[in-house]
Design a protein around this motif. Structure first.
Motif, mmCIF file in Angstrom:
data_model
loop_
_atom_site.group_PDB
_atom_site.id
_atom_site.type_symbol
_atom_site.label_atom_id
_atom_site.label_comp_id
_atom_site.label_asym_id
_atom_site.label_seq_id
_atom_site.Cartn_x
_atom_site.Cartn_y
_atom_site.Cartn_z
ATOM 1 N N PHE A 275 0.850 -1.216 -0.138
ATOM 2 C CA PHE A 275 -0.002 0.067 0.022
ATOM 3 C C PHE A 275 1.008 1.146 -0.008
ATOM 4 C CE2 PHE A 275 -2.483 3.200 2.156
ATOM 5 C CZ PHE A 275 -3.671 3.361 1.307
ATOM 6 N N ASN A 276 0.609 2.063 -1.211
ATOM 7 C CA ASN A 276 1.362 3.532 -1.158
ATOM 8 C C ASN A 276 0.662 4.405 -0.306
ATOM 9 O OD1 ASN A 276 2.363 6.136 -1.677
ATOM 10 N ND2 ASN A 276 3.295 5.054 -3.582
ATOM 11 N N CYS A 277 1.175 5.100 0.798
ATOM 12 C CA CYS A 277 0.359 5.885 1.624
ATOM 13 C C CYS A 277 0.334 7.267 1.142
ATOM 14 C CB CYS A 277 1.063 5.982 3.197
ATOM 15 S SG CYS A 277 1.386 4.482 3.794
ATOM 16 N N ALA A 278 1.064 7.478 -0.298
ATOM 17 C CA ALA A 278 0.996 8.801 -0.704
ATOM 18 C C ALA A 278 0.010 8.842 -1.977
ATOM 19 C CB ALA A 278 2.445 9.440 -1.165
ATOM 20 N N ALA A 279 -0.509 7.756 -2.202
ATOM 21 C CA ALA A 279 -1.267 7.484 -3.727
ATOM 22 C C ALA A 279 -2.551 7.854 -3.559
ATOM 23 C CB ALA A 279 -1.110 5.962 -4.008
#
Length: 531
Positions: A275-279
């Motif tokens: 999971f990309n927290c900035a996406a």
């Protein structure tokens, strides 16, 4: 190196031949070298000092590319490299032979010299050090001479070098034979005092290097020292389920390291959820991580598991962890402390059995000082930090990575491109790679699309890389930069083909020596690099 700096014990005819061949020098020019060796043998009580002078002379006066002094441990029957030139420390520790094994082992077993005109054609040449990698290396000649004390074989001296006239290798044998006789007594004294201690140290280093090579994640390219340290850390952490924090600049391959940890652990058959927290926007992140109940918000028509539940039993990888808001950080802290979650809109506590791996290119310590990242969360995440070095600090991996991407994109685009030219290699090595491995991958993909032959050339690369290597084009754009790039590549290839000989390269290019010299000066090319 000029002909007058090559070894040759000469009669008149042989001396005439030596001036036309890059494999020998006149006897008068080697006497001073022999005197230097004899002087240090007499005056020095240290074998290492003696061999340092010997190896320096082998490089400067004989044009040796690699030289080795191998000693025999009589108790174990193992032959190890005591000192060398042209080999790394790891290559030295790999160069251990049994008596009779390979060329070196046979020389020690029989006490007789062996001359190999072309290494690549000799099946008994084992390349145990793994130092011979290119086709050019396989064209080298190899000479190995025993170190004898009476009838007792103490070890061997060997050299690898370029020699077009293989008959003249006999003169290398003469010089090395004299040197071996001169150092034999010093070698014998050294072995009597140190052979067990030295061998145990070398064996320990060899085993440590073997362990590093054995644990090399299949999804990561690179054998540089910084990456070997990363592999060692991965090897340690896969035996546990501890939390890992991966640090490094954007584009260094943090997700590859996270997947290497998961797929080499005991939970490799379980889920690996990323999971990309900035996406995503903050309003969506909480639902994505923790899930939601039916009716939790408008549009939530049914209950849904979040990433933590999906990874139950396996691993969650949270990239760009520094982008999480403080409220979400607080909820993540509870997951780390209690391994429990609550879905958005629900009040049921759900247990999750997961390993959490996080990554960021931010300075979390500085963010803690500024109040933008929770201190308690930072210490929970920073249980086992792994720092991935930027590409500019692992220069020796650049060509291997580039060749890997060439192979991958050649298959993807169905093109028969099988390599990169030497000028392109220089451009890749001289560029600072601010975008790291991701930028290199994009550069090679673009070059594969543009390239029309079977090799990537300098003019297939972006102008920014061409400017880095071609100093004369730094202020030019368009056609001028393109012309400089093509000239640079053609000159480098000609110099490589003729081993740095400017006159021969100029003839190949259809230029006068003066014209070529001026162009080399303009483009910042040093012919000595290609000898």
């Amino acid at each position: 190196m000029s002909a007058k700096k090559r070894l040759h014990f000469c009669a008149t005819k042989a001396c005439e031949k030596s001036l036309q061949n890059d494999c020998s020098i006149c006897r008068a020019n080697i006497l001073s070298s022999l005197f230097r060796i004899s002087k240090v043998v007499v005056e020095s009580s240290s074998l290492s000092d003696t061999l340092a002078v010997l190896l320096k002379i082998m490089k400067e006066d004989m044009g040796v590319i690699r030289g080795m002094v191998n000693l025999l441990n009589s108790r174990t029957g193992k032959i190890f490299i005591h000192d060398s030139i042209g080999l790394s420390r790891e290559e030295e520790t790999r160069g251990v032979y049994s008596i009779g094994e390979g060329i070196t082992g046979k020389v020690v077993e029989t006490g007789r010299k062996i001359i190999v005109p072309v290494i690549g054609k000799e099946p008994n040449f084992l390349n145990r050090t793994k130092s011979l990698l290119s086709q050019e290396d396989r064209e080298l000649s190899f000479v190995c001479i025993p170190i004898l004390r009476g009838k007792k074989v103490l070890g061997a001296i060997s050299v690898e070098r370029v020699c077009e006239d293989h008959e003249l290798l006999a003169f290398d044998v003469e010089l090395l034979g004299i040197v071996a006789a001169m150092i034999a007594q010093a070698v014998e004294l050294y072995l009597l005092e140190n052979e067990d201690k030295h061998f145990l140290r070398m064996e320990n280093e060899r085993l440590q290097n073997a362990l590093k090579e054995r644990f090399h994640p299949s999804n990561i390219i690179g054998n540089s020292k910084p990456m070997l340290e990363v592999y060692s850390l991965i090897n340690k952490i896969v035996r546990t389920r501890s939390t890992v924090l991966i640090l490094g600049e954007s584009g260094v391959g943090k997700e590859l390291v996270a997947s290497a940890i998961h797929y080499n652990s005991v939970d490799a058959d379980k889920a690996f959820v990323t999971f990309n927290c900035a996406a995503l926007p903050e309003s969506v992140i909480e639902s994505e991580l923790f899930g939601h109940e039916k009716g939790a918000y408008t549009g939530a028509e049914r209950a849904r598991k979040g990433r933590f539940e999906e990874a139950d039993g396996g691993t969650v990888f949270l990239d760009e962890i520094g982008e999480l808001s403080l409220p979400v950080q607080a909820k993540l802290l509870r997951v780390l402390q209690e391994r429990t979650i609550e879905r958005v809109g629900g009040n049921q506590t759900i247990k999750v059995n997961i390993r959490i791996i996080t990554a960021t290119n931010r300075d979390l310590q500085q963010m803690v000082k500024e109040g933008r990242f929770r201190e308690d969360l930072y210490y929970r995440l920073n249980v086992f930090p792994i720092v991935i070095p930027p590409l500019r600090e692992r220069n020796s991996d650049i060509i291997a990575l580039a060749e890997f991407f060439v192979s991958r994109f050649s298959k993807k685009f169905s093109k028969s491109i099988n390599g990169i030219s030497i000028p392109v290699q220089e451009m890749l090595l001289s560029y600072p790679w601010p975008g790291n491995v991701r930028e290199l991958e994009n550069v090679i993909e673009r070059a594969l699309i543009i390239a029309e032959g079977d090799v990537i050339h300098g003019y297939d690369l972006p102008l920014s890389l061409q400017k880095t290597a071609v100093s004369g084009s730094s202020t030019q754009q368009g056609l001028g930069a393109k012309v400089n790039s093509v000239e640079y590549e053609m000159i480098i290839e000609a110099l490589c083909d003729h081993k740095g000989n400017i006159s021969a390269a100029a003839e190949t290019l259809g230029l006068t020596r003066r014209t070529l010299s001026l162009k080399m000066q303009k483009l910042g090319i040093n012919y000595k690099k290609y000898r």
